[in-house]
Design a protein around this motif. Structure first.
Motif, mmCIF file in Angstrom:
data_model
loop_
_atom_site.group_PDB
_atom_site.id
_atom_site.type_symbol
_atom_site.label_atom_id
_atom_site.label_comp_id
_atom_site.label_asym_id
_atom_site.label_seq_id
_atom_site.Cartn_x
_atom_site.Cartn_y
_atom_site.Cartn_z
ATOM 1 N N VAL A 105 -5.728 -5.869 -5.494
ATOM 2 C CA VAL A 105 -7.187 -5.704 -5.435
ATOM 3 C C VAL A 105 -7.555 -4.637 -4.413
ATOM 4 C CG1 VAL A 105 -9.366 -6.839 -4.857
ATOM 5 C CG2 VAL A 105 -7.648 -8.055 -6.206
ATOM 6 N N THR A 106 -6.867 -4.629 -3.276
ATOM 7 C CA THR A 106 -7.126 -3.626 -2.238
ATOM 8 C C THR A 106 -6.881 -2.214 -2.766
ATOM 9 O OG1 THR A 106 -6.533 -5.177 -0.483
ATOM 10 C CG2 THR A 106 -6.483 -2.837 0.061
ATOM 11 N N ILE A 107 -5.766 -2.019 -3.446
ATOM 12 C CA ILE A 107 -5.442 -0.698 -3.994
ATOM 13 C C ILE A 107 -6.503 -0.256 -5.004
ATOM 14 C CG2 ILE A 107 -3.807 0.566 -5.445
ATOM 15 C CD1 ILE A 107 -1.592 -1.179 -4.186
ATOM 16 N N THR A 112 -10.728 3.293 -6.467
ATOM 17 C CA THR A 112 -11.876 3.413 -7.372
ATOM 18 C C THR A 112 -13.185 3.664 -6.641
ATOM 19 O OG1 THR A 112 -10.773 1.882 -8.904
ATOM 20 C CG2 THR A 112 -13.128 2.298 -9.254
ATOM 21 N N PHE A 113 -13.405 2.954 -5.538
ATOM 22 C CA PHE A 113 -14.713 3.000 -4.878
ATOM 23 C C PHE A 113 -14.710 3.719 -3.521
ATOM 24 C CE2 PHE A 113 -14.802 -0.816 -7.586
ATOM 25 C CZ PHE A 113 -15.897 -0.500 -8.377
ATOM 26 N N LEU A 114 -13.580 3.767 -2.833
ATOM 27 C CA LEU A 114 -13.557 4.346 -1.489
ATOM 28 C C LEU A 114 -13.045 5.781 -1.461
ATOM 29 C CD1 LEU A 114 -12.278 1.268 0.569
ATOM 30 C CD2 LEU A 114 -14.624 1.908 -0.043
ATOM 31 N N GLY A 115 -12.660 6.286 -2.628
ATOM 32 C CA GLY A 115 -12.267 7.687 -2.707
ATOM 33 C C GLY A 115 -10.894 8.011 -2.165
ATOM 34 N N GLU A 116 -10.052 7.004 -1.921
ATOM 35 C CA GLU A 116 -8.708 7.289 -1.455
ATOM 36 C C GLU A 116 -7.881 7.864 -2.603
ATOM 37 O OE1 GLU A 116 -6.838 4.017 0.488
ATOM 38 O OE2 GLU A 116 -8.219 4.062 2.199
ATOM 39 N N GLU A 122 3.334 7.576 -4.125
ATOM 40 C CA GLU A 122 2.893 6.541 -3.193
ATOM 41 C C GLU A 122 2.332 5.330 -3.934
ATOM 42 O OE1 GLU A 122 1.664 9.152 0.755
ATOM 43 O OE2 GLU A 122 0.236 8.958 -0.894
ATOM 44 N N VAL A 123 1.545 5.575 -4.983
ATOM 45 C CA VAL A 123 0.995 4.468 -5.780
ATOM 46 C C VAL A 123 2.127 3.693 -6.455
ATOM 47 C CG1 VAL A 123 -0.430 3.873 -7.771
ATOM 48 C CG2 VAL A 123 -1.225 5.584 -6.141
ATOM 49 N N ALA A 124 3.078 4.439 -7.029
ATOM 50 C CA ALA A 124 4.229 3.781 -7.667
ATOM 51 C C ALA A 124 4.995 2.947 -6.644
ATOM 52 C CB ALA A 124 5.142 4.827 -8.291
ATOM 53 N N GLY A 125 5.186 3.509 -5.452
ATOM 54 C CA GLY A 125 5.876 2.770 -4.400
ATOM 55 C C GLY A 125 5.146 1.511 -4.000
ATOM 56 N N ALA A 126 3.808 1.584 -3.945
ATOM 57 C CA ALA A 126 3.009 0.419 -3.578
ATOM 58 C C ALA A 126 3.209 -0.722 -4.576
ATOM 59 C CB ALA A 126 1.531 0.795 -3.482
ATOM 60 N N PHE A 127 3.182 -0.388 -5.865
ATOM 61 C CA PHE A 127 3.339 -1.434 -6.876
ATOM 62 C C PHE A 127 4.787 -1.925 -6.969
ATOM 63 C CE2 PHE A 127 -0.799 0.131 -8.319
ATOM 64 C CZ PHE A 127 -1.440 -1.070 -8.569
ATOM 65 N N ILE A 128 5.745 -1.064 -6.635
ATOM 66 C CA ILE A 128 7.140 -1.514 -6.576
ATOM 67 C C ILE A 128 7.322 -2.502 -5.430
ATOM 68 C CG2 ILE A 128 9.494 -0.752 -6.038
ATOM 69 C CD1 ILE A 128 8.898 1.790 -7.657
ATOM 70 N N VAL A 129 6.671 -2.242 -4.289
ATOM 71 C CA VAL A 129 6.707 -3.189 -3.167
ATOM 72 C C VAL A 129 6.169 -4.543 -3.605
ATOM 73 C CG1 VAL A 129 5.673 -3.754 -0.941
ATOM 74 C CG2 VAL A 129 6.613 -1.477 -1.326
ATOM 75 N N ILE A 130 5.028 -4.542 -4.316
ATOM 76 C CA ILE A 130 4.434 -5.797 -4.787
ATOM 77 C C ILE A 130 5.377 -6.510 -5.753
ATOM 78 C CG2 ILE A 130 2.520 -6.770 -6.119
ATOM 79 C CD1 ILE A 130 0.814 -4.419 -4.968
ATOM 80 N N ALA A 255 -1.738 -1.831 2.931
ATOM 81 C CA ALA A 255 -1.815 -3.223 2.470
ATOM 82 C C ALA A 255 -0.520 -3.719 1.826
ATOM 83 C CB ALA A 255 -3.004 -3.396 1.520
ATOM 84 N N PRO A 256 0.059 -2.987 0.852
ATOM 85 C CA PRO A 256 1.308 -3.509 0.265
ATOM 86 C C PRO A 256 2.494 -3.461 1.212
ATOM 87 C CG PRO A 256 0.751 -1.363 -0.673
ATOM 88 C CD PRO A 256 -0.436 -1.811 0.130
ATOM 89 N N VAL A 257 2.594 -2.405 2.054
ATOM 90 C CA VAL A 257 3.725 -2.333 2.982
ATOM 91 C C VAL A 257 3.657 -3.475 3.986
ATOM 92 C CG1 VAL A 257 4.865 -0.949 4.751
ATOM 93 C CG2 VAL A 257 3.971 0.152 2.703
ATOM 94 N N ARG A 258 2.442 -3.857 4.373
ATOM 95 C CA ARG A 258 2.272 -4.974 5.309
ATOM 96 C C ARG A 258 2.871 -6.265 4.763
ATOM 97 N NH1 ARG A 258 -2.903 -8.513 6.140
ATOM 98 N NH2 ARG A 258 -2.326 -9.626 8.035
#
Length: 298
Positions: A105-107, A112-116, A122-130, A255-258
């Motif tokens: 949800v954070t990603i 979508t809304f905060l313009g990051e 990096e996105v692929a890595g985030a979802f692989i972490v999850i 968020a995901p690395v945490r």
């Protein structure tokens, strides 16, 4: 994400895992223990906050106080819903759902809304972490154990989704606060901890069951000093490091690395307490490491 920021988050993950192990030694006194360690953290942080304010390095204003109050509400809602979820639904469903939903949800909101705009790697890595975290939190059923009922699964998914939403709320709000309201994560967190302590202290007086909670509180102060001090010190260290990281990297990556604290915690639980299914945990840890590598190199 730079290696220095990645290092901050991973150190925070180790501290988070250790304090969670200490917290597990205190059972059946959830609200009172949360109040005790937040209160002690607030007391320990108070001198630091006073120095920051007195030297003029970081002013204390109503905007910071208001942001800290809202953060406190989100953190309390998370803590209370987590305890309720564990009481009303299977742990093996609630826990992975909550820890996976929060970063996802954070990603989504951050992009979508905060313009990051993290890179594709990096996105692929985030979802692989999850995904790796999901592997670690899976609890294979023993041969004779009955599967989770349909109602239990639905309750677990519902509670896990609610808890994950609160994780996303405090993560996104705290990211906004340390980037747009306060330049000092340390002062912001100190004020937030004081707000948590005050609100929960009011709850222990005003909410039903207060007498039992007050008795539990006294027991914690006398019988669980080591766990209390450990959590009261390491919990702020872990989250302040995360807040500093949020000032230097997109929250969609922090968020995901945490959540790698889950990997560290499960491995420590295997090492110290002999928890089973270590092979599956190692597989999940390797997946997480691969995801972190993508984030760092992306």
């Amino acid at each position: 994400m730079t290696f220095s920021v990645l290092g901050l988050v991973l150190i925070a993950s180790v501290a988070h895992a250790v304090w969670n192990l200490a917290a597990k030694s205190v059972s059946g006194k959830g609200y009172s223990f949360v109040l005790a360690y937040h209160g002690l953290s607030a007391v320990l942080l108070a001198p630091v906050a006073i120095v920051l304010i007195a030297t003029g390095d970081q002013p204390l204003n109503w905007a910071l106080v208001g942001a800290a109050v809202l953060s406190a509400v989100f953190h309390i809602a998370y803590s209370v819903s987590l305890q309720a979820g564990y009481d009303h639904a299977p742990l093996g469903v609630v826990y992975p759902t909550a820890r996976g939903t929060g970063p996802v949800v954070t990603i989504i909101i951050a992009v979508t809304f905060l313009g990051e705009r993290p890179t594709l790697a990096e996105v692929a890595g985030a979802f692989i972490v999850i995904a790796g975290i999901a592997v670690v939190t899976v609890r294979p059923r023993a041969g004779g154990e009955s599967p989770t009922s349909g109602s239990g699964l639905r309750r677990g998914l519902a509670w896990g989704g609610l808890i994950g939403a609160f994780i996303a709320c405090y993560t996104l709000w705290d990211d906004f606060a340390v980037n747009h309201i306060s330049d000092s994560p340390l002062l912001y967190f100190a004020v937030s901890e004081a707000c948590v302590g005050l609100l929960m202290a009011a709850g222990i007086v005003a909410l039903p069951g207060g007498m039992t909670r007050r008795a539990d509180f006294r027991t914690i102060l006398t019988d669980h000093k080591r766990a209390l001090v450990t959590v009261a010190i390491l919990s702020p260290v872990a989250y302040v490091l995360v807040l500093f990281a949020m000032q230097r990297a997109p929250v969609a990556l922090v968020a995901p690395v945490r959540e790698t604290s889950i990997i560290i915690g499960t491995l420590l639980a295997w090492w110290f307490f002999g928890e089973k299914n270590i092979a599956l945990k190692i597989v999940g840890a390797c997946v997480v490491v691969a995801g972190i590598g993508l984030i760092a190199l992306g």
